[in-house]
Each structure stands twice: as structure tokens, then as C-alpha cells.
Motif scaffolding. Structure first.
Motif, mmCIF file in Angstrom:
data_model
loop_
_atom_site.group_PDB
_atom_site.id
_atom_site.type_symbol
_atom_site.label_atom_id
_atom_site.label_comp_id
_atom_site.label_asym_id
_atom_site.label_seq_id
_atom_site.Cartn_x
_atom_site.Cartn_y
_atom_site.Cartn_z
ATOM 1 N N GLU A 58 0.839 -1.079 -0.022
ATOM 2 C CA GLU A 58 -0.095 0.115 0.003
ATOM 3 C C GLU A 58 0.754 1.210 -0.039
ATOM 4 O O GLU A 58 1.840 1.424 0.704
ATOM 5 C CB GLU A 58 -1.127 -0.012 1.270
ATOM 6 N N ASN A 116 -4.724 5.139 -1.968
ATOM 7 C CA ASN A 116 -5.674 5.538 -1.295
ATOM 8 C C ASN A 116 -6.300 6.868 -2.151
ATOM 9 O O ASN A 116 -5.696 7.968 -2.632
ATOM 10 C CB ASN A 116 -5.387 6.228 0.059
ATOM 11 N N GLU A 148 -8.296 2.275 -3.037
ATOM 12 C CA GLU A 148 -8.753 2.318 -2.020
ATOM 13 C C GLU A 148 -9.904 3.518 -1.556
ATOM 14 O O GLU A 148 -9.156 4.613 -1.478
ATOM 15 C CB GLU A 148 -7.948 2.175 -0.565
ATOM 16 N N ASP A 177 -12.113 0.730 2.477
ATOM 17 C CA ASP A 177 -11.102 1.002 3.308
ATOM 18 C C ASP A 177 -11.588 0.948 4.404
ATOM 19 O O ASP A 177 -12.906 1.568 4.874
ATOM 20 C CB ASP A 177 -10.089 1.914 2.960
ATOM 21 N N LYS A 198 -11.397 -4.185 3.357
ATOM 22 C CA LYS A 198 -10.342 -4.211 4.098
ATOM 23 C C LYS A 198 -10.930 -3.935 5.523
ATOM 24 O O LYS A 198 -11.607 -3.002 5.796
ATOM 25 C CB LYS A 198 -9.378 -2.990 3.750
HETATM 26 CA CA CA Z 1 -6.065 2.531 3.069
#
Ligand code: CA
Ligand code: C2E
Ligand code: CA
Ligand code: CA
Length: 277
Positions: A58, A116, A148, A177, A198
Motif C-alpha cells: 500500500e 488511497n 482504496e 477501506d 479491508k
Molecule cells: Ca488505505
């Protein structure tokens, strides 16, 4: 008591004024930081829980302030959003990730990186169009960039659905997320075309404790499975948590047990060790 009360009130007002001044000056500095490219991206390994191998990372942004102090995103993302600066930061993160991916793909063509999106990126498709332009002419397949989004970006659910559909048409997998931390997580699962869920760290934290919440964690996993969503557990710090999630067939995991976010050269070394192991 009256002077004491007044003193306390004056102190309170002082603190509030100081805090809002600080936010204001940070907002100003952020605008400059975007122009001066003061951001870097660190990579936190994502592990296939069944095989134990690293499959990607990530991307997490950091702001290196003049003077060298590093600021974590929770201290500046909300200020950037309030001041209309987030789109430019997202674009800068895309640029950095694409640059780094040239090196990462030399290690493994199959690696994927999660990026993100902020709530403001889900208001219109601009960030996605920029990403598409940046990817054109590179050797990176859009499927290698996962996106995300937290439910803060899903308030206007029709708009969010449109953006997620656009992302998937461009080839990206999309994750919800911090699942379970908001008010309407469940309803979004039904209404949005998501690929991945997630599981928030706060649920992973309960594994191995005798609190009742650890059952909720198992239900979240079961529900994600029944909806055919890939699952990623975040914030894994203890082996016991990893063992439990693996036994429950959670697909991927990330957390300090495996590795903290790190600069790209370090992540490449990590990846080599982890895949050779
Ligand atoms: Ca994240
Ligand atoms: P997130 O997306 O939930 O990212 C996970 C956060 O948990 C990261 O914090 C990571 O360093 C931290 N973390 C990971 N594993 C563990 C663990 O085992 N234990 C503990 N205690 N913490 C762990 P970070 O990097 O400070 O990022 C905070 C948040 O800022 C992120 O939460 C994300 O919402 C946001 N963010 C970070 N980078 C970006 C970005 O490029 N764009 C946007 N829009 N938001 C970002
Ligand atoms: Ca998260
Ligand atoms: Ca989280």
C-alpha cells in the motif's frame, strides 16, 4: 472561583485560537508544498496470508517539511481536503507511485500497489482521468494499481457508484477501506460495485481477546466471502492474529508483524528477501 473560571476560559480560548491558527498556517504551507513537491510515498508490504509471500504494497504518503521533519497523513489530509488541495496531492501520489512502479515491476511483473483515494477524489472523475493519462505510454497495467476509498467518500452514493464503475472500467480493483468504522458500511456493500473489503485494524485488534467484538470480525469475514469480495486485514501486529485470519481464509494481510511503511529501495530489498524465503 470566578477568577479561576475566567482564567480557565481564557486558556481554552487561547488553545482554540492557537489550533485554528496552526491549521490555517499549515494550509498555506501545504499549498506551497504541493508546488515544491515535498511529498514522498512509503510502501507497506501486503502479504498473501496463505502462502506468506509479499504480493505488493500500500502506498502511504508523507510530507517532508522544510527542515526535514516528516508529517504523517492523518495530520494533513483533512486540512488538504478542507482547503481544496487534495486533488493535487492525489495526483502527486499517482505520479510518485508510477515512477516507483517502473523499478518495482523490474522485480516482479505481477506486483500490485494500492493507492488511497480521498473523499474529494470521489466527487468527480478527475483524479481517475489523470491516472489514466499518466498510465498511457507506461508498461504498467491498470490492473496493477488497486484503489482504496473510505466510506467518507460514499455520502453521495450515486456519484460514488459512478466513480467506482469508471475506475473498474479503467481496469482498477476498488476496495472499501477501514470497513466497519463508519455508520453505514453495510449498506454501501450492497450498493457499490466493490472488489475488495479491508477489515479495519480496530477489528483485527480484538482477535485473541475475550471481548465480544472478535465475533464481529469473523462475521465481517464471512459476509465479505459470501459477497465474493477479496479480503485484506490491516494492522496485524501479532502472530496469533495472522494465524486466526489465515484459518478464516482471509486473502491478504498487512501490519507491523510483516513490515512498516518504508521507502521504495527498502521495500525492494524486503520484497527480494520475502519472495526468496
Ligand atoms: Ca488505505
Ligand atoms: P489507512 O489507509 O487505514 O492506512 C493504514 C495506516 O495504518 C497507515 O498509517 C499505516 O502506517 C498504519 N499501520 C499499518 N499497519 C499497522 C500496524 O500494524 N499497527 C499500527 N499501529 N498501525 C499500522 P499512515 O501511513 O499514517 O496513514 C494514515 C491514513 O492516512 C491512512 O489510513 C489513509 O487513510 C490516509 N492516507 C495515507 N496516504 C494517503 C494518500 O496517499 N492519499 C489519501 N487520500 N489518504 C492517505
Ligand atoms: Ca485502512
Ligand atoms: Ca485504518
Amino acid at each position: 472561583w470566578l477568577p479561576m473560571g475566567m482564567l480557565a476560559a481564557a486558556l481554552m480560548i487561547g488553545v482554540v485560537v492557537w489550533l485554528s491558527r496552526r491549521r490555517l498556517s499549515l494550509a498555506g504551507e501545504l499549498a506551497i508544498a504541493v508546488r515544491r513537491r515535498e511529498f514522498v510515498v512509503h510502501y507497506q508490504p501486503i502479504i498473501d496470508l496463505q502462502s506468506g509471500r509479499c504480493v505488493g504494497a500500500e502506498a502511504l504518503v508523507r510530507w517532508i517539511r522544510p527542515g526535514g521533519k516528516t508529517l504523517r497523513p492523518d495530520l494533513f489530509i483533512s486540512i488538504a481536503e478542507e482547503n481544496g488541495l487534495m486533488t493535487r496531492i492525489t495526483e502527486e501520489v499517482f505520479r510518485l507511485v508510477i515512477r516507483d512502479m517502473e523499478d518495482l515491476l523490474a522485480e516482479d511483473r505481477g506486483m500490485h500497489i494500492s493507492v488511497n483515494l480521498s473523499a474529494s477524489d470521489l466527487k468527480d472523475g478527475k483524479a481517475l482521468r489523470v491516472l489514466q493519462c499518466m498510465l498511457a505510454g507506461t508498461a504498467i497495467d491498470a490492473r496493477q494499481i488497486w484503489l482504496e476509498a473510505t466510506e467518507r467518500g460514499f455520502m453521495d452514493v450515486d456519484k460514488a457508484r459512478g466513480i467506482i464503475e469508471q475506475a473498474r472500467e479503467q481496469g482498477h480493483a476498488v476496495a472499501i477501506d477501514d470497513f466497519g468504522t463508519g455508520y453505514s458500511s453495510l449498506s454501501y456493500l450492497q450498493r457499490l460495485p466493490l472488489d475488495t473489503l479491508k477489515i479495519d485494524k480496530s477489528f483485527v485488534d480484538t482477535i485473541g481477546t475475550d471481548s465480544a467484538t472478535h465475533k464481529v470480525t469473523d462475521h465481517i469475514i464471512d459476509m465479505a466471502k459470501s459477497l465474493n469480495l477479496l479480503t485484506v486485514a490491516e494492522g496485524i501486529e501479532r502472530q496469533e492474529q495472522a494465524d486466526h485470519l489465515k484459518a478464516r481464509n482471509v486473502d491478504f494481510g498487512q501490519g507491523w508483524l510483516y513490515g512498516k511503511p518504508m521507502p521504495v529501495p527498502e521495500f525492494i530489498l524486503y520484497y527480494r528477501r520475502n519472495v526468496a524465503a
